[in-house]
Design a protein around this motif. Structure first.
Motif, PDB file in Angstrom:
ATOM      1  N   LEU A  76       0.826  -1.211   0.000  1.00 54.33           N
ATOM      2  CA  LEU A  76       0.000   0.000   0.000  1.00 54.33           C
ATOM      3  C   LEU A  76       0.861   1.262   0.000  1.00 54.33           C
ATOM      4  O   LEU A  76       1.866   1.324   0.702  1.00 54.33           O
ATOM      5  CB  LEU A  76      -0.885   0.048   1.246  1.00 54.33           C
ATOM      6  N   LEU A  78      -0.035   5.092   0.972  1.00 52.98           N
ATOM      7  CA  LEU A  78      -1.107   5.916   1.532  1.00 52.98           C
ATOM      8  C   LEU A  78      -0.673   7.371   1.583  1.00 52.98           C
ATOM      9  O   LEU A  78       0.460   7.665   1.961  1.00 52.98           O
ATOM     10  CB  LEU A  78      -1.431   5.475   2.957  1.00 52.98           C
ATOM     11  N   PHE A  82      -5.008  10.159   4.924  1.00 47.66           N
ATOM     12  CA  PHE A  82      -6.041   9.302   4.334  1.00 47.66           C
ATOM     13  C   PHE A  82      -6.911   8.764   5.470  1.00 47.66           C
ATOM     14  O   PHE A  82      -6.401   8.229   6.452  1.00 47.66           O
ATOM     15  CB  PHE A  82      -5.390   8.154   3.563  1.00 47.66           C
ATOM     16  N   LEU A  87      -9.553   3.310   4.963  1.00 48.53           N
ATOM     17  CA  LEU A  87      -8.569   2.233   4.914  1.00 48.53           C
ATOM     18  C   LEU A  87      -9.177   0.942   5.469  1.00 48.53           C
ATOM     19  O   LEU A  87      -9.016  -0.135   4.877  1.00 48.53           O
ATOM     20  CB  LEU A  87      -7.318   2.623   5.704  1.00 48.53           C
ATOM     21  N   THR A 110       3.337  -1.270   3.933  1.00 53.66           N
ATOM     22  CA  THR A 110       2.610  -0.006   3.857  1.00 53.66           C
ATOM     23  C   THR A 110       3.588   1.153   3.893  1.00 53.66           C
ATOM     24  O   THR A 110       4.468   1.200   4.756  1.00 53.66           O
ATOM     25  CB  THR A 110       1.645   0.141   5.055  1.00 53.66           C
ATOM     26  N   LYS A 120      -4.560   9.813  -2.387  1.00 51.87           N
ATOM     27  CA  LYS A 120      -5.306   8.905  -1.510  1.00 51.87           C
ATOM     28  C   LYS A 120      -4.582   7.576  -1.268  1.00 51.87           C
ATOM     29  O   LYS A 120      -3.897   7.412  -0.271  1.00 51.87           O
ATOM     30  CB  LYS A 120      -6.731   8.651  -2.037  1.00 51.87           C
ATOM     31  N   ILE A 121      -4.766   6.613  -2.163  1.00 53.36           N
ATOM     32  CA  ILE A 121      -4.213   5.265  -1.917  1.00 53.36           C
ATOM     33  C   ILE A 121      -3.920   4.565  -3.239  1.00 53.36           C
ATOM     34  O   ILE A 121      -4.703   4.663  -4.190  1.00 53.36           O
ATOM     35  CB  ILE A 121      -5.192   4.415  -1.063  1.00 53.36           C
ATOM     36  N   VAL A 123      -2.641   0.613  -4.513  1.00 55.88           N
ATOM     37  CA  VAL A 123      -2.523  -0.752  -4.002  1.00 55.88           C
ATOM     38  C   VAL A 123      -1.810  -1.633  -5.024  1.00 55.88           C
ATOM     39  O   VAL A 123      -2.280  -1.783  -6.153  1.00 55.88           O
ATOM     40  CB  VAL A 123      -3.915  -1.374  -3.727  1.00 55.88           C
TER      41      VAL A 123
END
Lengths: 317, 317
Positions: A76, A78, A82, A87, A110, A120-121, A123
């Motif tokens: 991840l 992040l 966030f 999450l 992470t 934001k994120i 993956v």
């Protein structure tokens, strides 16, 4: 990008095959190994979120090698700030996707970057699976005469994301088709181990996937416009946005290339699975025009389905 | 983050072990599987760049399981407009790192996000390797009496990044120690297959790594301040920035926990490798104070080396 610049530098036999996943040998065991990073925007959308999308995506890349996906990793990135609630929702979604696909997330990482350094994120999921004895599936094995099966309606995922992003107030019930295809693939291969090609038409859609297969297998391909299932609302959204659904991403569909004599068995196996309820034959492999994909229209016209030129839609998956 | 929130949701036996890499069973073969995302800023620094850092990092995570790293994946997130020349340089750097470590990058993925949605480039690497018969290495196997070996000077990578980032005009020749440790690990395990723990003290440094091992093995640990090698300039940089080198990242160092009777053989094997030329014993495992790490100062004082609280330095790797 990966093909033109990165492939030559990292050149090696396994990488050059350019499957969805690589097939490698681990002391006599054939292992499929795949990676994908998800940067979809928005991160929550009708039918799923970046979490189950990421799990299903790598499960499917492994399944498209004919392999049984077993173990996944999650990496991840992040953005600072966030929301923890988001999450948690994404992680829960990953957990239930992993359970549904019957795979284990065994390792993870992470990284938190300062506000503004990521959106934001993001993956990354990577995964490994075992290829059963006797299965030989890859993008260069399409043969003249093969029937081409699509497992259901086309462009649902991409259309869903586009509606969300454009803030279109559309009376539409279209949702992302994100789903793990490995159980259906297992049924298909039990019914018929001689499947030649499996491919999930994600970024770039069915059009791009078929072009890649035509090129690698050095065959021509003909598909029939009126046999390709597209939802009416998806078709309408694409028309409104000036996009061709043939190039719009799917996240829970597959293309299968099978011998004519196997078509019935494979279709029957697919239709028993919820992911393949809408499966149908959309075209066939030709013995001429290597590298070309043709679309036959209902009135008998023919047009070339080209590789997508220029940038694909960003952040669709 | 991964431990507190994500681990419980994705709970399963392999993940719960919380090694650098997971150890999984593939039809009787013990496989190490690991993932890491690199978000280092700056992306080019003395001694390396985000490319070789990413390859070496995953190679090392696999090697710390006692495994032979074999195959890697690369997942890139690129900010739109990222200079092609930089990308080429990074990919070349990945290719030569892979060659040096004798691993193959077999699969990859590239996502381009709009300008401002990511900062330059993020690199995920995942990888798999085989654990040889008879090797049993993990963070919960430290035993009272074990000698703790550090393979060389501490905090070089972190100090290098910090100097670059702060724009300090320092008369220093410190460079990142990024390097693949798998060849040295192989020599160590040939000399002595009974190594109990291997760990590369990356994010969080030696202090964090020792705390994790103390906790998982339920043992106390004592290290001796005057035995821990730190370059003078690195020590000066840390003092100036108010940071403890015990918590600063390394990218080409390892900690090994070995039985007293094996110490000489392991040290000798390490010193033959350029990555281990500065190897030395820095401490020992106690039979009391489980979970605690003590630092003994040259004048005989003792202080507790705690887990790092709060945020670690962002984007150090």
């Amino acid at each position: 990008m990966f093909t033109s610049l990165i492939l030559p530098a990292l050149k090696n036999p396994a990488l050059s095959e350019m499957h969805d996943g690589a097939m490698v040998d681990l002391e006599g065991r054939r292992v499929a190994f795949s990676t994908d990073t998800y940067v979809v925007d928005p991160i929550f959308f009708p039918g799923g979120d970046i979490g189950d999308l990421a799990i299903n995506g790598t499960v499917n890349d492994i399944a498209m090698c004919g392999a049984t996906p077993l173990f996944l990793s999650v990496g991840l990135v992040l953005e600072e700030g966030f929301p923890l609630a988001h999450l948690e929702r994404i992680v829960r979604s990953m957990a239930s996707a992993a359970e549904r696909a019957d795979v284990m997330v065994v390792t993870g990482d992470t990284k938190v970057v300062p506000k503004g350094a990521a959106d934001k994120i993001f993956v990354n999921t990577s995964g490994i699976g075992l290829i059963p004895e006797g299965i030989e599936i890859s993008g260069d094995r399409a043969k003249p005469g093969d029937q081409i099966i699509l497992s259901g309606t086309m462009a649902d995922h991409g259309a869903t994301i586009l509606i969300q992003r454009e803030g279109m107030h559309f009376e539409s019930a279209v949702t992302s088709d994100t789903a793990p295809l490995n159980h259906m693939v297992r049924s298909m291969l039990s019914a018929c181990p001689h499947v030649h090609v499996l491919r999930d038409p994600t970024r770039g859609g069915v059009g791009t996937a078929l072009n890649e297969i035509a090129e690698k297998s050095k065959v021509g391909i003909r598909i029939f416009e009126d046999r390709i299932p597209v939802r009416d609302d998806v078709s309408g959204i694409c028309e409104l946005l000036g996009l061709d659904p043939l190039y719009i991403a799917n996240e829970g569909k597959l293309l299968a290339f099978v011998r004519p004599e196997d078509t019935y068995d494979v279709l029957a196996a697919m239709k028993k699975d919820p992911c393949g309820a809408g499966a149908c034959v959309i075209g066939e492999v030709l013995d001429d025009h290597p590298g070309r994909v043709y679309l036959e229209t209902p009135i008998g016209g023919n047009r070339i389905v080209d590789m997508l030129t220029g940038e694909q839609l960003p952040r669709i998956c």
